[in-house]
Design an enzyme around this catalytic site. Sequence first.
Site, PDB file in Angstrom:
ATOM      1  N   GLU A 178      -5.781  -7.844   5.353  1.00 29.74           N
ATOM      2  CA  GLU A 178      -5.329  -8.590   4.475  1.00 29.74           C
ATOM      3  C   GLU A 178      -5.228 -10.162   4.981  1.00 29.74           C
ATOM      4  O   GLU A 178      -4.517 -11.008   4.167  1.00 29.74           O
ATOM      5  CB  GLU A 178      -3.739  -8.327   4.280  1.00 29.74           C
ATOM      6  N   ASN A 208       0.743  -1.205   0.180  1.00 30.38           N
ATOM      7  CA  ASN A 208      -0.017   0.034   0.106  1.00 30.38           C
ATOM      8  C   ASN A 208       1.007   1.396   0.101  1.00 30.38           C
ATOM      9  O   ASN A 208       0.528   2.213  -0.854  1.00 30.38           O
ATOM     10  CB  ASN A 208      -0.928   0.097   1.162  1.00 30.38           C
TER      11      ASN A 208
END
Length: 315
Positions: A231, A196
């Site tokens: 995640e 990210n």
Amino acid sequence: MTRKLPTLQVSENTTASPGAEDLLRILDSLDAAVYVSDMHSHDLLFLNAYGRQQWGEPDGRKCWQVLQEGQSGPCEFCNNPRLLDAQGRPGAAVVWEFQNTQDGRWYQCRDQAIVWSDGRLARVEIATDITERKALEDALKASHHRVERLAYRDELTQLLNRRAFFAACREQLACLPAEHVFAVLLIDLDHFKAINDAHGHAAGDHVLREVARIFRAELRDSDILCRFGGEEFALALPGTSLSDATALAERLRLALHASPFAYAGQSIHGTASIGVAAASCGEVSLENLLKTADQAMYRAKRQGRDRVCTASAQE
């Protein structure tokens, strides 16, 4: 010019009794189809103005020739037998919904058998157009399904969400014999924050969707895969031994390791740490099993990530 009302005929050369003209006015004013047909010959004995406007003049045709499309004989869905009691006499009215084969519109039909004035059995049907209501019902059902899907599906990956995962696992545990083994995998993507940070959250979303796709390709229909949060993914394997579950976990790890993700002209590599636990259905506590798999997963991270660890006896 005033339209001449049709004569209500009950048999050839027989006209309705006095007062029939008023009755016809009432029937022709209804915003619904009203028809009468002979239950044996299917001759159409009467069709009101609404019905004639929708399907045309009877002109001596049978009911199935006027009211339906493409019929070479009496309709297979004709419910005449339901209108008679065990002795073949008129019974209770039957209300049902039907999509007409000629105009495609939906009708709520109220059917009843009566004895016609000449002694024959006749079917009287009042058919009210409910197409708009059905369209609204369909829209409401579609909306309900969308809401239900949002309640049980992860919007990003379209996998089951955490709530649905627990419900599906408990349903499976309730059905499986006590001696069967139930295995779970907890899968955490390694260094996902770095993805990210380096490529942006849109890239991270793309990776999560691709991971879900890769995992689904390796699973059976009975396996229960969910996005557990962030995640992290969870996978339940009903009827799967610890060794078989570990072998599958290794396949998932290798499939992920061998599939770099292409995004915006860049290649993003992803790996996962996986913990595996299993117990017999008769002894399993789903929460304890997940806790055990979670401990094994963190052991995999401590040992260097991108690996599979099976729950130890201490765990």
